[in-house]
Design a protein around this motif. Structure first.
Motif, PDB file in Angstrom:
ATOM      1  N   ASP A  85       0.870  -1.248   0.244  1.00 48.75           N
ATOM      2  CA  ASP A  85      -0.129   0.112  -0.025  1.00 48.75           C
ATOM      3  C   ASP A  85       1.113   1.005   0.077  1.00 48.75           C
ATOM      4  O   ASP A  85       0.164   2.092   0.127  1.00 48.75           O
ATOM      5  CB  ASP A  85      -0.730   0.229   1.214  1.00 48.75           C
ATOM      6  CG  ASP A  85       0.124   0.236   2.352  1.00 48.75           C
ATOM      7  OD1 ASP A  85       1.155  -0.235   2.182  1.00 48.75           O
ATOM      8  OD2 ASP A  85      -1.022  -0.188   3.687  1.00 48.75           O
ATOM      9  N   GLY A  86       2.366   1.083  -0.200  1.00 49.86           N
ATOM     10  CA  GLY A  86       3.453   1.870  -0.314  1.00 49.86           C
ATOM     11  C   GLY A  86       3.956   1.853  -0.540  1.00 49.86           C
ATOM     12  O   GLY A  86       4.445   0.765  -1.097  1.00 49.86           O
ATOM     13  N   ASN A  87       5.353   2.232  -0.294  1.00 44.85           N
ATOM     14  CA  ASN A  87       6.588   1.563  -0.567  1.00 44.85           C
ATOM     15  C   ASN A  87       7.369   1.584   0.674  1.00 44.85           C
ATOM     16  O   ASN A  87       7.409   1.258   2.061  1.00 44.85           O
ATOM     17  CB  ASN A  87       7.700   2.778  -0.320  1.00 44.85           C
ATOM     18  CG  ASN A  87       9.056   3.241  -0.239  1.00 44.85           C
ATOM     19  OD1 ASN A  87       9.792   1.644  -0.426  1.00 44.85           O
ATOM     20  ND2 ASN A  87       9.920   4.214  -0.872  1.00 44.85           N
ATOM     21  N   ASP A 146       0.055   3.691  -3.327  1.00 43.64           N
ATOM     22  CA  ASP A 146       0.928   4.633  -3.667  1.00 43.64           C
ATOM     23  C   ASP A 146       2.063   3.452  -4.342  1.00 43.64           C
ATOM     24  O   ASP A 146       2.344   2.931  -3.938  1.00 43.64           O
ATOM     25  CB  ASP A 146       2.071   5.334  -2.701  1.00 43.64           C
ATOM     26  CG  ASP A 146       3.094   5.896  -3.590  1.00 43.64           C
ATOM     27  OD1 ASP A 146       2.904   6.766  -4.143  1.00 43.64           O
ATOM     28  OD2 ASP A 146       3.915   6.481  -2.429  1.00 43.64           O
ATOM     29  N   GLY A 173       5.424   3.492  -7.579  1.00 41.86           N
ATOM     30  CA  GLY A 173       6.163   4.370  -7.662  1.00 41.86           C
ATOM     31  C   GLY A 173       6.225   3.755  -9.506  1.00 41.86           C
ATOM     32  O   GLY A 173       5.204   3.048  -9.844  1.00 41.86           O
ATOM     33  N   THR A 199       3.956   0.291   5.833  1.00 39.33           N
ATOM     34  CA  THR A 199       3.581  -0.634   4.525  1.00 39.33           C
ATOM     35  C   THR A 199       3.511  -2.308   4.596  1.00 39.33           C
ATOM     36  O   THR A 199       3.684  -2.189   5.644  1.00 39.33           O
ATOM     37  CB  THR A 199       4.935  -0.321   4.068  1.00 39.33           C
ATOM     38  OG1 THR A 199       5.578   1.085   3.846  1.00 39.33           O
ATOM     39  CG2 THR A 199       4.027  -0.785   2.277  1.00 39.33           C
TER      40      THR A 199
END
Length: 403
Positions: free
Chosen positions: A176-178, A200, A202, A184
């Motif tokens: 759900d992110g880096n 998110d 990348g 995360t």
């Protein structure tokens, strides 16, 4: 994944090469060992493998992935042979024959090439070979800029009616992110767009030798699942566990709707509009609501340069895309046809002008929900994706309802 009898596996450049750009023979051996074990269980496997450009970097003395197209193509021409040679040797240790198949998106766009690719791949599987598919990077000028085989893998999975798609990358799942940041969380399952709200993603892979990234993998998963193919995203190190059906990576579940036709799928996902045809409100309504053919009477403007047979976007007067289709005229021809009926054009300019700007059988709506509702089999080339018979709100003409 455990029960699938025909699986497409895609592996990225970063999973096959060392940081300096050379092929990592140990990684190739590990991957082929995993695939060979699954093949011994009777599963048909197709490997879509990136790595040609990255593999050519070392022999050509390049420290980083080249940015200009000519050098990318030169690297691919060196690296592709090296890549396949290693696969051939690795699979041969297990008594398996590797077969190189180079494709471009153009091969998915045109019926003859599509059918030839389909027949060749099916025959290779029938003969017990392991097809190794890659983009033909030395000529695929558009796709080399798209830059990754993720989308191609999804299209191959649809072409072969695969039962599962496995995307192998340098990350072990969708997060759900880096994933490098604390807190995360791994997303174990995606059943629809709502599950990706707030996620998110990348850009390119962290190693810098590939040009894909999570965005292209999500697009690949969406294409595959729309076509009824469940997809698992994980790392190459988890390939064996994923093929065994263990809970690793992220599972993208297949759509519950019927599969779209091959024509719908490649028009929506394997093409990009090479120009724009702007429609008046009546034409937008007829195309979107009735899936009618687009005739010259409904066109108000043409943008860009394109030739007959190219894919073009059909937009409303506010610039919103409504559909994509294969155009029957060059861009330079359309302005003198706009606003005219086909009967008038045939009478004043000749019978060859009594045809659509875009025929409904060569058109796909770009509204996802409507596309999903229009099901069909991959052998529906002749029928296209339109409903049978003319629209009750539009008089019939040759080739379908008029606009």
């Amino acid at each position: 994944m455990r029960a699938a009898r025909r699986v497409v596996v895609k592996v990225g450049s970063s999973s096959l090469t060392t940081p300096d750009g050379h092929i990592d023979t140990d990684r190739i051996a590990e991957l082929t060992d995993v695939l060979a074990r699954r093949r011994a269980d009777g599963t048909e496997l197709v490997l879509v493998s990136s790595g040609a450009v990255a593999a050519g970097m070392g022999p050509l003395g390049q420290a980083a992935r080249p940015r200009d197209l000519a050098t990318q193509q030169a690297s691919a021409s060196v690296g592709q042979g090296l890549l396949v040679a290693h696969y051939t040797g690795a699979f041969a240790r297990h008594g398996l024959t590797a077969a190189q198949v180079l494709l471009t998106v153009e091969d998915m766009m045109r019926r003859v090439q599509y059918r030839n690719a389909q027949r060749t791949l099916r025959r290779l599987l029938d003969m017990g070979a392991v097809p190794i598919v890659n983009e033909n990077d030395t000529v695929a000028t558009h796709e080399i800029r798209f830059g990754d085989n993720d989308r191609l893998a999804a299209l191959v999975a649809h072409l072969l009616r695969a039962e599962a798609l496995l995307l192998l990358s340098d990350v072990d799942a969708l997060y759900d992110g880096n994933p490098a940041k604390p807190g995360t969380r791994r997303i174990p399952r995606v059943s629809g767009a709502a599950d990706l709200a707030g996620v998110d993603v990348g850009g390119t892979g962290g190693r810098g030798v590939g040009t894909g990234g999570m965005v292209t993998k999500l697009e690949s998963a969406r294409i595959a699942t729309e076509a009824g193919v469940p997809t698992v995203l994980t790392s190459a190190a988890n390939a064996g566990a994923a093929l065994a059906g263990e809970s690793v990576g992220t599972l993208f579940t297949a759509a519950a709707t019927r599969r779209p036709t091959a024509r719908q799928l490649w028009l929506a996902h394997a093409t990009s509009g090479r120009g724009t045809v702007v429609l008046d409100p009546g034409a937008v309504r007829a195309v979107a609501a009735e899936h009618a053919s687009l005739l010259p009477a409904g066109v108000v403007k043409v943008e860009g340069e394109f030739s007959a047979g190219d894919p073009v976007d059909l937009c409303d007067e506010d610039g919103r895309r409504v559909a994509r289709g294969l155009v029957n005229y060059d861009a330079a021809e359309i302005p003198m046809l706009m606003g005219r009926s086909t009967r008038w054009l045939a009478r004043e300019m000749g019978p060859e002008y009594e045809r659509e700007i875009v025929h409904r059988d060569d058109m796909v709506l770009l509204n996802r929900d409507r596309r999903a509702a229009e099901g069909g089999g991959e052998d529906d080339w002749a029928r296209g994706s339109a409903p049978d018979g003319p629209s009750p709100k539009a008089p019939a003409q040759a080739g379908g309802p008029s606009v």
